[in-house]
Motif scaffolding. Structure first.
Motif, mmCIF file in Angstrom:
data_model
loop_
_atom_site.group_PDB
_atom_site.id
_atom_site.type_symbol
_atom_site.label_atom_id
_atom_site.label_comp_id
_atom_site.label_asym_id
_atom_site.label_seq_id
_atom_site.Cartn_x
_atom_site.Cartn_y
_atom_site.Cartn_z
ATOM 1 N N LEU A 80 -7.037 1.686 0.280
ATOM 2 C CA LEU A 80 -7.613 0.372 0.539
ATOM 3 C C LEU A 80 -9.138 0.407 0.586
ATOM 4 C CD1 LEU A 80 -7.017 -2.579 1.191
ATOM 5 C CD2 LEU A 80 -6.820 -1.939 3.574
ATOM 6 N N SER A 81 -9.706 1.363 1.278
ATOM 7 C CA SER A 81 -11.168 1.427 1.416
ATOM 8 C C SER A 81 -11.847 1.553 0.066
ATOM 9 C CB SER A 81 -11.576 2.603 2.295
ATOM 10 O OG SER A 81 -11.060 2.427 3.585
ATOM 11 N N ALA A 82 -11.286 2.393 -0.809
ATOM 12 C CA ALA A 82 -11.881 2.576 -2.135
ATOM 13 C C ALA A 82 -11.828 1.276 -2.934
ATOM 14 C CB ALA A 82 -11.169 3.691 -2.882
ATOM 15 N N ALA A 83 -10.739 0.545 -2.807
ATOM 16 C CA ALA A 83 -10.607 -0.724 -3.531
ATOM 17 C C ALA A 83 -11.623 -1.742 -3.029
ATOM 18 C CB ALA A 83 -9.188 -1.261 -3.374
ATOM 19 N N VAL A 84 -11.841 -1.788 -1.718
ATOM 20 C CA VAL A 84 -12.804 -2.741 -1.150
ATOM 21 C C VAL A 84 -14.221 -2.388 -1.595
ATOM 22 C CG1 VAL A 84 -13.844 -3.571 1.005
ATOM 23 C CG2 VAL A 84 -11.367 -3.379 0.803
ATOM 24 N N ARG A 85 -14.543 -1.095 -1.631
ATOM 25 C CA ARG A 85 -15.889 -0.677 -2.051
ATOM 26 C C ARG A 85 -16.190 -1.047 -3.494
ATOM 27 N NH1 ARG A 85 -14.956 3.545 1.581
ATOM 28 N NH2 ARG A 85 -14.053 4.927 0.025
ATOM 29 N N LYS A 86 -15.150 -1.243 -4.300
ATOM 30 C CA LYS A 86 -15.353 -1.644 -5.701
ATOM 31 C C LYS A 86 -15.735 -3.121 -5.812
ATOM 32 C CE LYS A 86 -12.156 1.709 -7.696
ATOM 33 N NZ LYS A 86 -10.871 1.887 -8.378
ATOM 34 N N GLN A 92 -17.547 -7.851 0.598
ATOM 35 C CA GLN A 92 -17.464 -6.881 1.690
ATOM 36 C C GLN A 92 -18.069 -7.466 2.964
ATOM 37 O OE1 GLN A 92 -18.693 -2.852 0.685
ATOM 38 N NE2 GLN A 92 -18.218 -3.253 -1.477
ATOM 39 N N GLU A 93 -19.167 -8.187 2.825
ATOM 40 C CA GLU A 93 -19.793 -8.825 3.993
ATOM 41 C C GLU A 93 -18.870 -9.897 4.563
ATOM 42 O OE1 GLU A 93 -23.743 -11.463 4.926
ATOM 43 O OE2 GLU A 93 -23.882 -9.933 3.357
ATOM 44 N N ASP A 97 -17.472 -10.036 8.364
ATOM 45 C CA ASP A 97 -17.732 -11.197 9.221
ATOM 46 C C ASP A 97 -16.453 -11.872 9.712
ATOM 47 O OD1 ASP A 97 -20.420 -10.760 8.867
ATOM 48 O OD2 ASP A 97 -20.684 -12.354 7.367
ATOM 49 N N ASN A 98 -15.386 -11.797 8.931
ATOM 50 C CA ASN A 98 -14.173 -12.554 9.256
ATOM 51 C C ASN A 98 -13.068 -11.728 9.906
ATOM 52 O OD1 ASN A 98 -14.485 -15.439 8.255
ATOM 53 N ND2 ASN A 98 -15.330 -14.230 6.591
ATOM 54 N N ALA A 99 -13.142 -10.430 9.821
ATOM 55 C CA ALA A 99 -12.121 -9.598 10.467
ATOM 56 C C ALA A 99 -12.338 -9.639 11.976
ATOM 57 C CB ALA A 99 -12.211 -8.159 9.951
ATOM 58 N N PRO A 100 -11.281 -9.878 12.747
ATOM 59 C CA PRO A 100 -11.427 -9.908 14.210
ATOM 60 C C PRO A 100 -11.921 -8.565 14.747
ATOM 61 C CG PRO A 100 -9.275 -10.749 13.538
ATOM 62 C CD PRO A 100 -9.914 -10.161 12.322
#
Length: 130
Positions: A80-86, A92-93, A97-100
């Motif tokens: 998951l982390s690698a996919a988000v970094r792409k 990403q911001e 900002d929206n994750a509790p």
């Protein structure tokens, strides 16, 4: 030297009321996802006794068989982390900002998926126009 053994408890058959109550508890524990191996000690009986009760009661047997069916295969999770970094910095911001606070990215994304699913289930179905 003599050895002493504990006297065995006298065997007593369960009354029909006790059996009915035990069947209700077995059904409830099966619905919770527990296996007979896990919950037999809670009932004070061995696994074979629970299995025999399940096999001899059509309703319990049907419930047990339904709950034992192969689970739905979910899509592969992957890194998951690698996919988000792409993704873009802006995305990403937005995630940050929206994750509790205190939740993981996985928990946040699952909660969003559940919310979407529930919204789709609640939405009225519209039949296509002919």
């Amino acid at each position: 030297m003599t050895t002493t053994t504990k006297p065995k408890k006298p065997y007593r058959r369960a009354t029909p009321t006790e059996l009915a109550e035990r069947k209700k508890r077995i059904a409830a524990l099966l619905k919770k996802g527990l296996t007979p191996n896990k919950f037999a000690p809670q009932l004070g009986v061995c696994r074979n006794t629970v299995q025999e009760m399940i096999n001899n009661d059509p309703a319990l047997k049907a419930l047990h068989n339904d709950l034992r069916k192969t689970p739905v295969l979910l899509p592969r999770a992957g890194p998951l982390s690698a996919a988000v970094r792409k993704e873009t910095e802006e995305f990403q911001e937005w995630l940050r900002d929206n994750a509790p606070d205190g939740s993981t990215l996985s928990e946040f994304l699952i909660s969003m998926a559940v919310d979407t699913f529930l919204a789709e289930q609640a939405a009225p179905t519209v039949s296509p126009k002919k």
